[in-house]
Design an enzyme around this catalytic site. Sequence first.
Site, PDB file in Angstrom:
ATOM      1  CE1 TYR A 185      -3.866   2.284   0.553  1.00 55.44           C
ATOM      2  CE2 TYR A 185      -2.556   3.232   2.325  1.00 55.44           C
ATOM      3  CZ  TYR A 185      -3.654   3.288   1.486  1.00 55.44           C
ATOM      4  OH  TYR A 185      -4.530   4.351   1.569  1.00 55.44           O
ATOM      5  CE  LYS A 196      -3.617   5.083  -1.650  1.00 58.48           C
ATOM      6  NZ  LYS A 196      -4.656   5.666  -2.534  1.00 58.48           N
TER       7      LYS A 196
HETATM    8  P1  NAD Z   1     -13.372   3.067   0.441  1.00 59.87           P
HETATM    9  O1  NAD Z   1     -13.068   1.627   0.477  1.00 59.87           O
HETATM   10  O2  NAD Z   1     -14.726   3.531   0.862  1.00 59.87           O
HETATM   11  O3  NAD Z   1     -13.110   3.677  -0.991  1.00 59.87           O
HETATM   12  C1  NAD Z   1     -12.442   3.020  -2.000  1.00 59.87           C
HETATM   13  C2  NAD Z   1     -13.404   2.819  -3.139  1.00 59.87           C
HETATM   14  O4  NAD Z   1     -12.668   2.349  -4.253  1.00 59.87           O
HETATM   15  C3  NAD Z   1     -14.511   1.800  -2.829  1.00 59.87           C
HETATM   16  O5  NAD Z   1     -15.755   2.385  -3.107  1.00 59.87           O
HETATM   17  C4  NAD Z   1     -14.199   0.671  -3.780  1.00 59.87           C
HETATM   18  O6  NAD Z   1     -15.341  -0.022  -4.249  1.00 59.87           O
HETATM   19  C5  NAD Z   1     -13.471   1.391  -4.898  1.00 59.87           C
HETATM   20  N1  NAD Z   1     -12.667   0.479  -5.706  1.00 59.87           N
HETATM   21  C6  NAD Z   1     -11.927  -0.578  -5.284  1.00 59.87           C
HETATM   22  N2  NAD Z   1     -11.371  -1.210  -6.332  1.00 59.87           N
HETATM   23  C7  NAD Z   1     -11.761  -0.534  -7.440  1.00 59.87           C
HETATM   24  C8  NAD Z   1     -11.530  -0.691  -8.820  1.00 59.87           C
HETATM   25  N3  NAD Z   1     -10.771  -1.688  -9.296  1.00 59.87           N
HETATM   26  N4  NAD Z   1     -12.096   0.185  -9.681  1.00 59.87           N
HETATM   27  C9  NAD Z   1     -12.867   1.208  -9.218  1.00 59.87           C
HETATM   28  N5  NAD Z   1     -13.134   1.404  -7.916  1.00 59.87           N
HETATM   29  C10 NAD Z   1     -12.584   0.547  -7.041  1.00 59.87           C
HETATM   30  O7  NAD Z   1     -12.250   3.749   1.326  1.00 59.87           O
HETATM   31  P2  NAD Z   1     -11.919   5.257   1.662  1.00 59.87           P
HETATM   32  O8  NAD Z   1     -11.361   5.211   3.021  1.00 59.87           O
HETATM   33  O9  NAD Z   1     -13.050   6.143   1.342  1.00 59.87           O
HETATM   34  O10 NAD Z   1     -10.686   5.510   0.671  1.00 59.87           O
HETATM   35  C11 NAD Z   1     -10.730   6.360  -0.458  1.00 59.87           C
HETATM   36  C12 NAD Z   1      -9.319   6.647  -0.905  1.00 59.87           C
HETATM   37  O11 NAD Z   1      -8.620   7.323   0.147  1.00 59.87           O
HETATM   38  C13 NAD Z   1      -8.495   5.411  -1.228  1.00 59.87           C
HETATM   39  O12 NAD Z   1      -7.659   5.687  -2.346  1.00 59.87           O
HETATM   40  C14 NAD Z   1      -7.654   5.206   0.024  1.00 59.87           C
HETATM   41  O13 NAD Z   1      -6.444   4.528  -0.241  1.00 59.87           O
HETATM   42  C15 NAD Z   1      -7.413   6.646   0.423  1.00 59.87           C
HETATM   43  N6  NAD Z   1      -7.072   6.809   1.846  1.00 59.87           N
HETATM   44  C16 NAD Z   1      -7.942   6.429   2.826  1.00 59.87           C
HETATM   45  C17 NAD Z   1      -7.584   6.591   4.160  1.00 59.87           C
HETATM   46  C18 NAD Z   1      -8.487   6.179   5.297  1.00 59.87           C
HETATM   47  O14 NAD Z   1      -8.032   6.185   6.461  1.00 59.87           O
HETATM   48  N7  NAD Z   1      -9.740   5.827   5.073  1.00 59.87           N
HETATM   49  C19 NAD Z   1      -6.347   7.147   4.471  1.00 59.87           C
HETATM   50  C20 NAD Z   1      -5.487   7.530   3.439  1.00 59.87           C
HETATM   51  C21 NAD Z   1      -5.860   7.358   2.123  1.00 59.87           C
END
Ligand code: NAD
Length: 283
Positions: A171, A175
Amino acid sequence: MYNLNGKVALITGAGGEHGIGRAIATRLAKEGADVIVSDVVSNPYAHVSSDWEGAPSVVREIEGMGRQAVTILADVSNANQVDALVDEGVEQFGQIDIFVCNAGSRPGPDRVPVVELEEEAWDDVHNINLKGTFLCCRAVARHMIDRGGGGKIITMSSVSGRQGSARFAAYAASKFGVIGFTQALAQELASHHINVNAICPGVVDTERWSYIAAALSSEDISGEEWRASGRHDEAMRQRDSRVPLGRVATGEDVARTAAFLASSESDYLTGLAINVAGGSAMG
Ligand code: NAD
């Protein structure tokens, strides 16, 4: 607060009820944008709430604000599907002015020490987080250049894109890659007046944290079971105290920065990676 009237935004990974994508989609709509709500499946967290229908629920919410919205499904790791997503979005709305590259891999078999990490788990993470970012940004950038330039591209990195930590190797590497990609693209698109910036959230209270907690747990438990056991909220509250500003983020915290980056207020900013982490990551 910002004026996005007449703008069209595309957001990937936006079907989760508590997800960052939904928060950004609705915030941009509140600022006046019409929105293309995309995800790989219509309802990525169907088990969490029976009332939530995923991307179509986000569309209804945005329409309720008087804006237009549509769901278009696509797997961001598949070039044909990504190109079709952008083509169909442009066909329906005439243009894409704002792109939020938010889709991210679901935590699971990748959250193990490197010596136990399977090649397939590494590939899954990189196909979605890094290759997906490349494919989506390429398709949107081609469209933005073709229509004469101008636009905002926002990628989603993480504080894990600035500092690696144990069991986050795949991961974190993906990133870190998103930040390097964002800087390169920002240089290439600057002359087209397309701003490209990354957001680096810290811990945000979304569905994915049940999967992270389950994967890091010594128990043999799935993310769904972890959430159903009622421990999600407790785990989030424990993390609050590790954040200098006193709490983990909500999707809305990230959406505020996305709205700024999508607006003309950020016209002189490009190639940045902005932490939204309550002080838990600096620099
Ligand atoms: P989330 O799981 O709700 O969002 C990720 C979304 O991506 C989901 O809706 C999922 O269905 C979709 N997805 C997965 N594989 C896919 C594909 N092949 N094609 C299209 N869509 C796909 O999680 P989140 O926490 O809302 O995360 C959103 C973004 O923020 C991500 O990129 C995550 O890495 C990043 N992020 C999240 C956090 C956290 O703490 N939640 C921290 C840092 C970064």
